[in-house]
Design a protein around this motif. Structure first.
Motif, PDB file in Angstrom:
ATOM      1  N   ALA A 168       0.833  -1.198   0.000  1.00  0.00           N
ATOM      2  CA  ALA A 168       0.000   0.000   0.000  1.00  0.00           C
ATOM      3  C   ALA A 168       0.869   1.250   0.000  1.00  0.00           C
ATOM      4  O   ALA A 168       0.560   2.241  -0.675  1.00  0.00           O
ATOM      5  N   GLY A 169       1.971   1.220   0.760  1.00  0.00           N
ATOM      6  CA  GLY A 169       2.871   2.367   0.789  1.00  0.00           C
ATOM      7  C   GLY A 169       3.540   2.622  -0.549  1.00  0.00           C
ATOM      8  O   GLY A 169       3.797   3.764  -0.924  1.00  0.00           O
ATOM      9  N   ILE A 170       3.826   1.548  -1.295  1.00  0.00           N
ATOM     10  CA  ILE A 170       4.494   1.685  -2.588  1.00  0.00           C
ATOM     11  C   ILE A 170       3.521   2.096  -3.687  1.00  0.00           C
ATOM     12  O   ILE A 170       3.793   3.019  -4.461  1.00  0.00           O
ATOM     13  N   TYR A 171       2.378   1.405  -3.751  1.00  0.00           N
ATOM     14  CA  TYR A 171       1.469   1.593  -4.885  1.00  0.00           C
ATOM     15  C   TYR A 171       0.218   2.414  -4.553  1.00  0.00           C
ATOM     16  O   TYR A 171      -0.542   2.763  -5.462  1.00  0.00           O
ATOM     17  N   GLY A 172      -0.002   2.693  -3.268  1.00  0.00           N
ATOM     18  CA  GLY A 172      -1.214   3.399  -2.887  1.00  0.00           C
ATOM     19  C   GLY A 172      -2.382   2.441  -2.731  1.00  0.00           C
ATOM     20  O   GLY A 172      -2.259   1.226  -2.916  1.00  0.00           O
ATOM     21  N   GLU A 173      -3.545   2.995  -2.419  1.00  0.00           N
ATOM     22  CA  GLU A 173      -4.747   2.186  -2.218  1.00  0.00           C
ATOM     23  C   GLU A 173      -5.672   2.374  -3.414  1.00  0.00           C
ATOM     24  O   GLU A 173      -6.152   3.479  -3.668  1.00  0.00           O
ATOM     25  N   ALA A 174      -5.892   1.292  -4.152  1.00  0.00           N
ATOM     26  CA  ALA A 174      -6.715   1.356  -5.360  1.00  0.00           C
ATOM     27  C   ALA A 174      -8.121   0.858  -5.064  1.00  0.00           C
ATOM     28  O   ALA A 174      -8.309  -0.114  -4.324  1.00  0.00           O
ATOM     29  N   LYS A 175      -9.093   1.530  -5.649  1.00  0.00           N
ATOM     30  CA  LYS A 175     -10.484   1.135  -5.449  1.00  0.00           C
ATOM     31  C   LYS A 175     -11.265   1.399  -6.730  1.00  0.00           C
ATOM     32  O   LYS A 175     -11.151   2.459  -7.345  1.00  0.00           O
ATOM     33  N   ILE A 176     -12.052   0.400  -7.152  1.00  0.00           N
ATOM     34  CA  ILE A 176     -12.946   0.560  -8.299  1.00  0.00           C
ATOM     35  C   ILE A 176     -14.324   0.941  -7.759  1.00  0.00           C
ATOM     36  O   ILE A 176     -14.877   0.219  -6.928  1.00  0.00           O
ATOM     37  N   PRO A 177     -14.903   2.058  -8.205  1.00  0.00           N
ATOM     38  CA  PRO A 177     -16.211   2.484  -7.689  1.00  0.00           C
ATOM     39  C   PRO A 177     -17.278   1.426  -7.940  1.00  0.00           C
ATOM     40  O   PRO A 177     -17.210   0.680  -8.936  1.00  0.00           O
ATOM     41  N   PRO A 178     -18.285   1.329  -7.082  1.00  0.00           N
ATOM     42  CA  PRO A 178     -19.343   0.318  -7.244  1.00  0.00           C
ATOM     43  C   PRO A 178     -20.361   0.715  -8.300  1.00  0.00           C
ATOM     44  O   PRO A 178     -21.564   0.887  -8.020  1.00  0.00           O
ATOM     45  N   VAL A 179     -19.900   0.884  -9.519  1.00  0.00           N
ATOM     46  CA  VAL A 179     -20.744   1.332 -10.625  1.00  0.00           C
ATOM     47  C   VAL A 179     -20.700   0.295 -11.739  1.00  0.00           C
ATOM     48  O   VAL A 179     -19.624  -0.221 -12.069  1.00  0.00           O
ATOM     49  N   ALA A 180     -21.848   0.000 -12.335  1.00  0.00           N
ATOM     50  CA  ALA A 180     -21.907  -0.958 -13.441  1.00  0.00           C
ATOM     51  C   ALA A 180     -21.361  -0.318 -14.702  1.00  0.00           C
ATOM     52  O   ALA A 180     -21.895   0.693 -15.179  1.00  0.00           O
ATOM     53  N   GLU A 184     -12.652   2.967 -14.479  1.00  0.00           N
ATOM     54  CA  GLU A 184     -12.153   3.966 -13.524  1.00  0.00           C
ATOM     55  C   GLU A 184     -11.552   3.282 -12.303  1.00  0.00           C
ATOM     56  O   GLU A 184     -12.158   2.383 -11.712  1.00  0.00           O
ATOM     57  N   VAL A 185     -10.350   3.665 -11.947  1.00  0.00           N
ATOM     58  CA  VAL A 185      -9.699   3.180 -10.737  1.00  0.00           C
ATOM     59  C   VAL A 185      -9.276   4.393  -9.924  1.00  0.00           C
ATOM     60  O   VAL A 185      -8.505   5.232 -10.391  1.00  0.00           O
ATOM     61  N   VAL A 186      -9.812   4.492  -8.721  1.00  0.00           N
ATOM     62  CA  VAL A 186      -9.467   5.602  -7.835  1.00  0.00           C
ATOM     63  C   VAL A 186      -8.277   5.154  -6.989  1.00  0.00           C
ATOM     64  O   VAL A 186      -8.389   4.249  -6.156  1.00  0.00           O
ATOM     65  N   ARG A 187      -7.130   5.759  -7.215  1.00  0.00           N
ATOM     66  CA  ARG A 187      -5.910   5.381  -6.491  1.00  0.00           C
ATOM     67  C   ARG A 187      -5.527   6.498  -5.532  1.00  0.00           C
ATOM     68  O   ARG A 187      -5.263   7.625  -5.944  1.00  0.00           O
ATOM     69  N   THR A 188      -5.513   6.157  -4.251  1.00  0.00           N
ATOM     70  CA  THR A 188      -5.202   7.136  -3.206  1.00  0.00           C
ATOM     71  C   THR A 188      -3.806   6.865  -2.652  1.00  0.00           C
ATOM     72  O   THR A 188      -3.537   5.742  -2.190  1.00  0.00           O
ATOM     73  N   PRO A 189      -2.910   7.848  -2.697  1.00  0.00           N
ATOM     74  CA  PRO A 189      -1.579   7.643  -2.099  1.00  0.00           C
ATOM     75  C   PRO A 189      -1.700   7.348  -0.600  1.00  0.00           C
ATOM     76  O   PRO A 189      -2.579   7.882   0.080  1.00  0.00           O
ATOM     77  N   VAL A 190      -0.820   6.503  -0.128  1.00  0.00           N
ATOM     78  CA  VAL A 190      -0.819   6.125   1.288  1.00  0.00           C
ATOM     79  C   VAL A 190       0.519   6.521   1.901  1.00  0.00           C
ATOM     80  O   VAL A 190       1.579   6.087   1.435  1.00  0.00           O
ATOM     81  N   ALA A 191       0.476   7.364   2.927  1.00  0.00           N
ATOM     82  CA  ALA A 191       1.700   7.753   3.638  1.00  0.00           C
ATOM     83  C   ALA A 191       2.260   6.538   4.374  1.00  0.00           C
ATOM     84  O   ALA A 191       1.509   5.641   4.784  1.00  0.00           O
ATOM     85  N   TRP A 192       3.572   6.525   4.557  1.00  0.00           N
ATOM     86  CA  TRP A 192       4.189   5.356   5.181  1.00  0.00           C
ATOM     87  C   TRP A 192       3.687   5.118   6.600  1.00  0.00           C
ATOM     88  O   TRP A 192       3.544   3.961   7.022  1.00  0.00           O
ATOM     89  N   TRP A 193       3.362   6.194   7.303  1.00  0.00           N
ATOM     90  CA  TRP A 193       2.858   5.995   8.661  1.00  0.00           C
ATOM     91  C   TRP A 193       1.432   5.433   8.656  1.00  0.00           C
ATOM     92  O   TRP A 193       0.972   4.857   9.658  1.00  0.00           O
ATOM     93  N   GLN A 194       0.722   5.581   7.522  1.00  0.00           N
ATOM     94  CA  GLN A 194      -0.625   5.032   7.402  1.00  0.00           C
ATOM     95  C   GLN A 194      -0.623   3.600   6.870  1.00  0.00           C
ATOM     96  O   GLN A 194      -1.621   2.882   7.012  1.00  0.00           O
ATOM     97  N   ALA A 195       0.483   3.196   6.251  1.00  0.00           N
ATOM     98  CA  ALA A 195       0.539   1.897   5.577  1.00  0.00           C
ATOM     99  C   ALA A 195       0.191   0.717   6.497  1.00  0.00           C
ATOM    100  O   ALA A 195      -0.570  -0.168   6.097  1.00  0.00           O
ATOM    101  N   PRO A 196       0.709   0.658   7.736  1.00  0.00           N
ATOM    102  CA  PRO A 196       0.330  -0.475   8.596  1.00  0.00           C
ATOM    103  C   PRO A 196      -1.170  -0.534   8.865  1.00  0.00           C
ATOM    104  O   PRO A 196      -1.742  -1.624   8.947  1.00  0.00           O
ATOM    105  N   PHE A 226       7.804 -11.829  -8.813  1.00  0.00           N
ATOM    106  CA  PHE A 226       8.020 -11.846  -7.366  1.00  0.00           C
ATOM    107  C   PHE A 226       6.902 -11.130  -6.614  1.00  0.00           C
ATOM    108  O   PHE A 226       6.497 -11.566  -5.531  1.00  0.00           O
ATOM    109  N   GLU A 227       6.373 -10.040  -7.168  1.00  0.00           N
ATOM    110  CA  GLU A 227       5.321  -9.296  -6.479  1.00  0.00           C
ATOM    111  C   GLU A 227       4.069 -10.149  -6.310  1.00  0.00           C
ATOM    112  O   GLU A 227       3.460 -10.160  -5.230  1.00  0.00           O
ATOM    113  N   GLN A 228       3.670 -10.851  -7.375  1.00  0.00           N
ATOM    114  CA  GLN A 228       2.502 -11.723  -7.282  1.00  0.00           C
ATOM    115  C   GLN A 228       2.718 -12.808  -6.236  1.00  0.00           C
ATOM    116  O   GLN A 228       1.812 -13.154  -5.473  1.00  0.00           O
TER     117      GLN A 228
END
Length: 378
Positions: free
Chosen positions: A132-144, A232-244, A293-295
């Motif tokens: 999450a700290g590296i790539y952020g938090e990704a979310k797809i909206p609940p829309v058809a 649409e993918v909403v990607r929110t950056p995650v600060a390192w202190w928030q990552a845990p 390796f990531e997978q």
């Protein structure tokens, strides 16, 4: 045509996956035991005959067994399967007895037992937090994004652009929430609440069943509606202190999904053929390693959560079974009778062996063994 990483990659991936996860699980038990002054006689990765090892200055034998399907820590004083004191334990000198597992208060023994699964959860939290700290938090909206013709969604009158609010009475925050809910509930009638053109609406649907094959030829079935998400993918950056914290939330979400899946399995909505064991884990670990390796690391986090969750189930022989008896002991203010413990652990062992036979049967089916045998006989 399917991709096949090959037997050696399956084997390497399995050892690379299970070895460290079993090690950190048992290390959790070991570390908690050391904290409370309990002597560890042996720390083993794998079962069966020792193929390598050494003894440290504290007298603990660190070793590798030839069968890499688990591991254990043997504490001084833990002298029978039920963990009950024996005449041999009572005859120990007082100083030695004080370093044994059974000499410790109930709360300390409970912490030592729980420390293994908790360590597995911590490992998953750290892995998911780092990603999450590296790539952020990704979310797809609940829309058809689209509705497939001839599917339950089409029959229910859903249309592209509908924003889902709830399904089966459960709030929906992302498209992934929809997928998690429907994938475990093939054949189940549900109510879908949504918003269309700013107006709230609802409809009823019966979740269908979809059988799929991946690029490696693995066949699986899941519930589906026939709704595709948007691009649409909403990607929110995650600060390192928030990552845990993000890692913790994701871990909790996955544990809830496992509990949900277990409930659906008990109710018969998920076929037992979906259960997999060591052979299927080996196959998937080799496949994930071939993808990168990531997978593979993400899969390690998922398997670590599985190990923690399964070990906390209240089944004798597992950590959760010990914790159940400790809870009974705390309520009764005296240990459960040794005879009861012994029979419970025998029953638990039979249940685990039966489950292992079932998942091995399923695993061999996933490898095509039964299909090939049927072809030879036919």
């Amino acid at each position: 045509m399917t991709d096949n990483p090959g037997f050696l990659l399956y084997l390497f991936g399995f050892v690379l996956l299970i070895g460290p996860l079993v090690f950190v699980h048992e290390l959790g038990h070991y570390a908690a035991g050391r904290w409370f002054g309990i002597k560890a006689e042996a720390f083993s990765i794998g079962f069966g005959r020792e193929i390598a090892g050494f003894t440290d200055k504290r007298g603990t034998r660190w070793k590798f067994g030839w069968l890499p399907l688990g591991g254990y820590v043997k504490f001084a004083g833990d002298m029978n399967p039920a963990g009950q004191p024996t005449p041999e334990w009572l005859s120990l000198p007082a100083a030695e007895r004080a370093q044994t597992f059974q000499a410790k208060p109930l709360w300390q023994r409970a912490i030592v037992v729980a420390a293994g699964p908790v360590t597995n959860f911590i490992v998953a939290i750290l892995i998911l937090g780092v990603f999450a700290g590296i790539y952020g938090e990704a979310k797809i909206p609940p829309v058809a994004g689209s509705i497939e013709a001839g599917t339950p969604a089409a029959a229910a009158g859903l249309k592209p652009g509908d924003r889902f609010v709830a399904i089966g009475g459960r709030p929906v925050d992302s498209f992934e929430d929809m997928m998690r809910f429907t994938s475990l509930r093939a054949g189940m009638p549900v109510r879908i609440d949504y918003v269309r053109d700013g107006r709230a609406a609802s409809t009823d649907a019966v979740i269908g069943r979809l059988v799929e094959k991946d690029r490696f030829g693995n066949e699986s079935s899941r519930g589906y509606l026939g709704v595709a998400g948007t691009d649409e993918v909403v990607r929110t950056p995650v600060a390192w202190w928030q990552a845990p914290l993000v890692g913790f939330k994701r871990t909790v979400s996955l544990v809830k999904t496992m509990i949900d899946g277990l409930g659906q399995l008990v109710m018969g909505r998920v076929p037992v053929s979906e259960l997999g064991g060591p052979l299927r884990i080996a196959k998937i670990s080799g496949e994930m390693l071939s993808l990168g390796f990531e997978q593979f690391v993400i899969m390690a986090a998922l398997i670590s959560i599985n190990l923690g969750f399964i070990n906390l189930l209240p089944v004798p022989v597992l950590d959760g079974g010990h914790l159940l008896f400790y809870a009974v002991e705390a309520v009764r203010r005296k240990p459960v009778e040794p005879e009861v413990m012994e029979w419970a652990f025998r029953g638990g062992m039979i249940a685990i062996l039966a489950l292992m036979l079932l998942v091995t049967f399923n695993d061999l089916g996933a490898f095509g063994v039964w299909r090939n045998l049927a072809g030879l006989i036919g």
